[in-house]
Design an enzyme around this catalytic site. Structure first.
Site, mmCIF file in Angstrom:
data_model
loop_
_atom_site.group_PDB
_atom_site.id
_atom_site.type_symbol
_atom_site.label_atom_id
_atom_site.label_comp_id
_atom_site.label_asym_id
_atom_site.label_seq_id
_atom_site.Cartn_x
_atom_site.Cartn_y
_atom_site.Cartn_z
ATOM 1 N N LYS A 24 13.422 28.946 -20.342
ATOM 2 C CA LYS A 24 14.696 28.314 -20.676
ATOM 3 C C LYS A 24 15.608 28.244 -19.448
ATOM 4 O O LYS A 24 16.339 27.264 -19.262
ATOM 5 C CB LYS A 24 15.390 29.091 -21.807
ATOM 6 C CG LYS A 24 16.749 28.490 -22.248
ATOM 7 C CD LYS A 24 16.635 27.002 -22.573
ATOM 8 C CE LYS A 24 17.809 26.474 -23.385
ATOM 9 N NZ LYS A 24 19.132 26.791 -22.894
ATOM 10 N N HIS A 60 11.218 37.396 16.889
ATOM 11 C CA HIS A 60 10.548 37.165 15.607
ATOM 12 C C HIS A 60 9.135 36.632 15.747
ATOM 13 O O HIS A 60 8.398 36.561 14.777
ATOM 14 C CB HIS A 60 11.382 36.211 14.739
ATOM 15 C CG HIS A 60 12.633 36.842 14.206
ATOM 16 N ND1 HIS A 60 12.636 37.638 13.096
ATOM 17 C CD2 HIS A 60 13.907 36.800 14.651
ATOM 18 C CE1 HIS A 60 13.876 38.068 12.859
ATOM 19 N NE2 HIS A 60 14.669 37.562 13.792
ATOM 20 N N GLU A 100 17.885 20.720 -15.716
ATOM 21 C CA GLU A 100 19.017 20.010 -16.336
ATOM 22 C C GLU A 100 20.201 19.912 -15.380
ATOM 23 O O GLU A 100 20.828 18.853 -15.247
ATOM 24 C CB GLU A 100 19.431 20.756 -17.604
ATOM 25 C CG GLU A 100 20.754 20.350 -18.214
ATOM 26 C CD GLU A 100 21.249 21.361 -19.222
ATOM 27 O OE1 GLU A 100 22.440 21.717 -19.165
ATOM 28 O OE2 GLU A 100 20.443 21.812 -20.072
#
Length: 504
Positions: free
Chosen positions: A197, A480, A204
């Protein structure tokens, strides 16, 4: 063996709870309705008084009568399991309801939590209640209060045997698709039903953003009057890629409705702010954006629409900024488009809506697919698409027809954007989306969701992205590391190479 519940106790007499009470009563159940608010109960009594056919099937109970509410659910066989349906705001309200009813629960009782709830809360409550033999089903109830009244799309999740027990009755309540199949399925264990949901509401949210931006271009830039705009939306919903789309259909209704004196449209009186995210009364949009970041799934259409809503909520603050900025970036301006060019512009807008809707749906389903894998829920993704064919806000026939067979073929598909048929739809409609964005930029229209959709489709298929430079910068100050181009595409993990750009 299934058990039919002839009596149902509904906790929460807001619009959703009230409409579900009416729905249950029309499917041969006696309904007891309880709320901690006397005002809500009185409102329901007024509604029932205007509907005599429901008066004998729905009983209401004041806040101080919780004992009587529970007693009303007794059956001839006193130890028969009872069914409680919660329709409450997320979070604390549900915990309080469980606490107030805890002394009345007995082993075998079932709670269907039909609110929009954070799935981890559902997991926690299921484990706590199971210690006492009480089962909680976290169930998405889609489609708003109108569908709650006549038949919603339902996404129940929890214990398999309990779901199997109550599924026949839930099939009666659920909306039916065009083939007559009920829009409900057993989603999976734990809080999976509420997660589905949440995904529905995230999709939506993205769709709402796309459509409201196109509405502004039609209404404010192309100066289309609301009655004509209603007809445009009505035409879009009648055929083609947006056929039977719920949001476009109700958009036609909204644009056409006038005040009682017929001297203007109701829409013109509506303030331009959405507060349900900012005031924390609705959590699904917030959770979708959080989950996307946590699970490393790109959902920019959904996120952009969410942040537009957040910014819209504080109108007073916006007006202060407007006074400082002036008209330079103040928003959509009326444009002149030659009559012979207007149909082409409107067709581009239609295709842009579809392409944006498609982007939002893709993003939501990719997030659901990732969570399904992470949590080992074994959700049948094709069934999720199927139950969204009716009774819900993201109903969209063309997208469902496209997605459902793809997931039937591969339930574990992680990125539906890699499917050829989906890409063919993108290739066909992307030019209209791009032209719409170009016009929107020139017209100063607000279009965060449209631009986010366009950029999403562009960078998801990008052969060379500017993140090459970003990766180098991250290695410069953070060591990194990076992959080298000559070594192929690599994997989603830290690279093997570091360059000492500037010694410490």
């Amino acid at each position: 063996m299934t058990h039919r519940f002839d009596k149902i106790g509904v906790v929460g007499a807001g619009w959703m709870g009230t409409m579900m009470a009416f729905l249950f009563s029309e499917h041969d159940s006696q309904v007891s309705l309880y709320d901690i608010s006397s005002e809500e109960i009185e409102r329901v009594r007024e509604i029932i008084s205007d509907s005599p056919q429901h008066a004998n099937k729905i009983r209401t109970f004041d806040p101080h009568r919780i004992d009587s509410f529970v007693m009303s659910l007794r059956n001839d066989k006193d130890q028969t399991p009872r069914l409680f349906v919660f329709s409450l705001p997320h979070g604390e309200a549900v915990d309080k309801a469980i606490d107030s009813l805890s002394k009345h629960f007995r082993p075998g009782d079932i709670i269907i939590d039909g609110g929009n709830e954070w799935y981890r809360n559902t997991d926690r409550r299921q484990m706590e209640l199971m210690k006492h033999g009480v089962h909680l089903i976290g169930c998405g109830v889609s489609g708003g209060y109108q569908s709650a009244r006549h038949g919603p799309s339902l996404s129940p999740g929890g214990d398999h045997d309990v779901l199997k027990n109550i599924l026949p009755q839930m099939k009666e309540w659920a909306a039916k698709d065009q083939m007559g199949n009920p829009c409900v399925t057993m989603i999976g264990p734990g809080g999976s039903g509420h997660y589905v949901k949440m995904i529905h509401n995230g999709i939506e949210q993205g769709m709402l953003g796309v459509l409201n931006e196109v509405w502004e271009m039609l209404f404010k830039c192309l100066h289309t009057n609301l009655d004509d705009l209603s007809k445009i939306f009505e035409g879009w919903a009648a055929s083609g890629e947006l056929k039977n789309n719920f949001l476009v259909s109700i958009g036609a209704d909204i644009c056409s409705q006038k005040k009682q004196d017929e001297r203007g449209h109701i829409l013109n009186e509506v303030q331009d702010k959405v507060v349900q995210d900012a005031d924390n009364s609705e959590g699904t949009g917030v959770w979708t954006v959080m989950e996307a970041a946590k699970r490393h799934v790109s959902t920019p259409t959904i996120a952009a629409s969410h942040f537009l809503r957040i910014a819209s909520a504080n109108r007073a603050e916006r007006l202060k900024i407007f006074e400082l900025v002036g008209g330079m970036i103040s928003g959509a301006k009326k444009q002149h488009v030659d009559d012979q060019d207007r149909p082409g512009v409107i067709e581009d807008l239609r295709q842009a809506v579809y392409c944006g809707f498609l982007a939002s749906y893709i993003q939501g389903m990719n997030l659901l697919s990732r969570a399904n894998k992470d949590e080992s829920w074994k959700i049948q993704l094709s069934e999720v698409v199927r139950i969204w064919r009716n009774g819900c806000i993201i109903r969209s026939d063309h997208i469902a027809d496209l997605f459902q067979p793809i997931y039937q073929h591969n339930q574990e598909l992680q990125n539906i954007l890699t499917e050829k048929k989906v890409i063919e739809e993108i290739q066909r409609t992307y030019p209209s989306l791009k032209r719409t964005v170009q016009r929107g930029l020139e017209w100063d229209s607000h279009m965060p969701s449209l631009t986010a959709s366009m950029e999403y489709l562009k960078y998801c298929g990008g052969r060379q992205l500017p993140t090459q430079f970003m990766e180098a910068q991250l290695d410069y100050f953070g060591a990194h590391s990076y992959d080298r181009k000559c070594e192929g595409p690599g994997t989603v993990k830290k690279g093997a190479h570091h360059h000492e750009w500037k010694p410490a």
